[in-house]
Scaffold this active site. Structure first.
Site, mmCIF file in Angstrom:
data_model
loop_
_atom_site.group_PDB
_atom_site.id
_atom_site.type_symbol
_atom_site.label_atom_id
_atom_site.label_comp_id
_atom_site.label_asym_id
_atom_site.label_seq_id
_atom_site.Cartn_x
_atom_site.Cartn_y
_atom_site.Cartn_z
ATOM 1 N N HIS A 322 0.840 -1.203 0.000
ATOM 2 C CA HIS A 322 0.000 0.000 0.000
ATOM 3 C C HIS A 322 0.875 1.254 0.000
ATOM 4 O O HIS A 322 0.681 2.163 -0.811
ATOM 5 C CB HIS A 322 -0.909 -0.017 1.225
ATOM 6 N N TYR A 323 1.817 1.286 0.907
ATOM 7 C CA TYR A 323 2.666 2.474 1.021
ATOM 8 C C TYR A 323 3.727 2.516 -0.075
ATOM 9 O O TYR A 323 4.192 3.584 -0.451
ATOM 10 C CB TYR A 323 3.274 2.530 2.422
#
Length: 708
Positions: A322-323
């Site tokens: 996600h990051y």
């Protein structure tokens, strides 16, 4: 001279036409204005904060009228001139906002509408929703204002992301496309209210953050600054965006940029977002006195972090997809805006080369259905792995496809990105087979890139959740995608914690036995130091051998064969002096009792979906096995979960047993229940240097082996 500013509706979009007229001509927005004919009027001097002008470079070309008014201490006149500067003379380009191409999706329209006071200040905060499926309401008890303290007992992400004001851009687009003054009025009033009720702390140190200033977490400040760069593009032409509010807006922008500069976090993806915000503000607001310093500060940090925070194979050291994906956008957008404003030299060739490696990670980790909308079978059929904090519902078909097109434009020489961006219409498909990200501890095996393909993704990282907060105790875990269906979706995250209950939920989802991997007595592994021992592609199978020292006295070796590019065989060997019950955990996809069946007596499971896309699972050993069905859970977005079937296959291991050994066959078939598979060990005992097994499937016998 004055400028005629006439909004014209074209295909639902408000366009602004400008032209030169004589001094006797007034500027009017005609019948598009809710207030009737509009004329310039100088704000009263006392309504303008004159200190703003001390933060501006009054000698910048285009600022002559502002400078003259400031020198005469005509603050209202200066504010009026400043608005005209932003409308006609700013001379910057923001390629992140395409006004002529602006669209307003139904979801954005809903977000904008829900946030209005008449709808209860229902503010979009990530994917959090109330029991009725709508965003939480922040209407106060008396029904006449906002109570920002509501829902403070929930997940810490709900409390934190509230202050990123994620509905502001949707309201700006709604105003731009419809001309409805409710949206800009709501934005201004809400921002004023937030600013008055959330005074900034003197500082926000990472090691000892102030407990009562959640709205000033530097990552949230960065998100607000980034969005302010877009809000200016949409609102600069609005008659309601009056000089008084413009000066307030700019003062808040400058304050928050300086706040970020003074409160950078170390060794975190937060630092990347902070540096992006500072860079964008400097590039897009060059008339601010410290703009050049902002650009230098932000771009220098981005150039440093693109090396410091990434492994050599391109993976973000946070070890969370996600990051990782979000950080790609931070680096890409900063570079794009710099190039559009003649400052491409801020980001040299090695920065671009590092960005290319980061893109490779996203390219190989997405599933072959990346360009398809999720179907009625359920939203667990997502397009990215659900490992860790990825939350795959954040990565929709539109977002992933847009990313591929952005990357194609960024790297026009990459034929594979061209193929992905065009959905196969041009370029060349990436290679099938094995892709290893050894540094980042992620691996994929696939037979193609079309939605009908088969793909397995495995995680075997080198850091624990104690070392990287977004990690879980999940080494050896896998997901299996076959023709659009996720047969073993990872459990996900459910919560970011922050309260006693949510911390418990987060820890539960991070447990090793919440993943499809091996455990000892259902305990969490104590180490995540995964490594790849062997990766081999052959005509008859692809082979991947991974290992992790899961416990002090038990090492887990997982070998995966992709046989005939059609079905998988997994050999799990838990070797060492440990004594206890060795568990092989499996977490199946959601489905009815008829669709997903645990066959405990056969040490496995099968599916029976009507579309014929099914799977048979069977586990074998040279020791007695006991299979127990369990209740599993699946969360693909925060604060939501569904129940699903899970099971574990147990084997008792004595201390003098060299290893606990399991063979599992994952066999896709249209009628899985009618299929029969068998497997056995050829070697009578575990060997650290290799293994030989025999598998019978589809009427054929396969002799599989690995040698280290």
């Amino acid at each position: 001279m004055k400028f005629l500013r006439i909004p014209v509706l074209v295909a639902g979009a408000a366009l602004l036409l400008t032209g030169c007229l004589g001094d006797e001509t007034i500027s009017s927005s005609g019948d598009q204005s809710s207030k009737g004919p509009w004329e310039e009027s100088r704000p009263a001097d006392e309504t303008i904060d004159e200190e703003l002008f001390a933060q501006m470079d009054l000698d910048r070309p285009g600022m002559e009228a502002v400078r003259a008014a400031v020198q005469a201490q005509l603050w209202g006149e200066a504010a009026l001139a400043l608005r005209d500067y932003y409308r006609f003379s700013a001379g910057v380009s923001n390629p992140l906002v395409n006004l002529l191409g602006t669209t307003l999706s139904a979801a954005e329209q809903t977000t904008a509408e829900e946030a209005l006071p008449e709808n209860g200040y229902r503010f979009k905060v990530s994917t959090f929703v109330d029991s009725d499926g709508r965003p939480y309401s922040y209407m106060n008890e008396t029904g006449d204002g906002i109570d920002w303290s509501l829902h403070a007992d929930g997940d810490q992400e709900l409390r934190g992301q509230l202050h990123r004001h994620q509905w502001f851009v949707a309201q700006a687009k709604a105003w731009y496309m419809t001309g409805d003054e409710r949206f800009i009025t709501s934005w201004m009033n809400t921002y004023d209210d937030w600013w008055e009720t959330h005074p900034a702390p003197a500082s926000y140190p990472q090691a000892n953050p102030p407990a009562d200033a959640v709205g000033w977490v530097p990552l949230s400040v960065a998100a607000r600054v980034q969005d302010m760069c877009s809000l200016m593009e949409y609102y600069r032409w609005s008659d309601s965006f009056m000089p008084v509010y413009l000066t307030r807006f700019l003062d808040r922008l400058a304050f928050q940029v300086e706040f970020i500069k003074n409160n950078y976090w170390e060794d975190s993806n937060h630092r990347i977002s902070q540096a992006q915000a500072v860079t964008l503000a400097g590039l897009l607001f060059p008339e601010m006195k410290h703009a050049a310093e902002w650009v230098t500060n932000g771009s220098t940090i981005l150039n440093e972090e693109i090396v410091k925070q990434y492994y050599p194979d391109g993976w973000l050291k946070d070890n969370d997809l996600h990051y990782h994906i979000g950080s790609i956008e931070s680096f890409r957008q900063a570079m794009l805006v710099a190039a559009a404003n003649n400052q491409s030299g801020r980001f040299p060739a090695d920065y671009i080369a590092a960005l290319r490696k980061m893109v490779e990670v996203e390219k190989y980790l997405i599933y072959p259905n990346y360009a398809m909308y999720n179907n009625a079978a359920g939203d667990y059929n997502y397009s990215t792995p659900n490992f860790g904090d990825t939350r795959p519902t954040s990565w929709t078909r539109n977002i992933l496809l847009r990313h591929m097109r952005n990357y194609r434009d960024l790297f026009p020489d990459d034929q594979e990105l061209k193929w992905l961006a065009s959905q196969g219409a041009e370029g060349k498909a990436p290679a099938a087979g094995i892709k290893c990200f050894d540094d980042g501890g992620h691996y994929t095996i696939r037979n193609g890139w079309t939605p009908e393909s088969t793909m397995m993704t495995l995680v075997n990282c080198g850091v624990t959740p104690k070392e990287q907060w977004h990690r879980q105790w999940d080494n050896g875990n896998f997901e299996l995608y076959v023709a659009g269906r996720q047969f073993f979706p990872d459990s996900g995250v459910f919560s970011y914690g922050g309260t006693t209950e949510s911390n418990k939920n987060r820890n539960t989802y991070a447990r090793t036995d919440y993943h499809s991997t091996l455990t000892l007595d259902n305990r969490n592994v104590t180490a995540c130091r995964g490594k790849c021992l062997l990766a081999e592609e052959r005509a008859d199978y692809d082979l991947l051998v991974l290992e992790n020292p899961s416990y002090a006295d038990l090492t887990h070796r997982r070998s995966v064969w992709f046989v005939d590019k059609r079905f998988f065989v997994i050999l799990d060997e838990g070797y060492g002096a440990a004594a206890g019950k060795v568990n092989l955990n499996f977490h199946l996809l959601p489905g009815s009792d008829a669709e997903v069946v645990v066959d405990a007596e056969a040490n496995g499971a099968h599916t029976a979906f009507n579309d014929g896309n099914n799977l048979l699972v069977r586990t074998f050993s040279d020791a007695a096995l006991v299979t127990t069905e369990r209740e599993g859970h699946l969360s693909v977005k925060l604060d939501t979960e569904v129940s699903r079937k899970a099971y574990q296959v147990d084997l008792d291991k004595a201390a003098d047993d060299k290893a606990a050994r399991f063979i599992t066959v994952l066999y896709p078939a249209s009628d899985a229940a009618s299929e029969t598979v068998e497997a056995a060990f050829v070697d009578p005992a575990f060997s650290a240097s290799g293994a030989r097994i025999s598998v019978k499937a589809g009427g054929r016998i396969y002799n599989l082996s690995y040698t280290l």
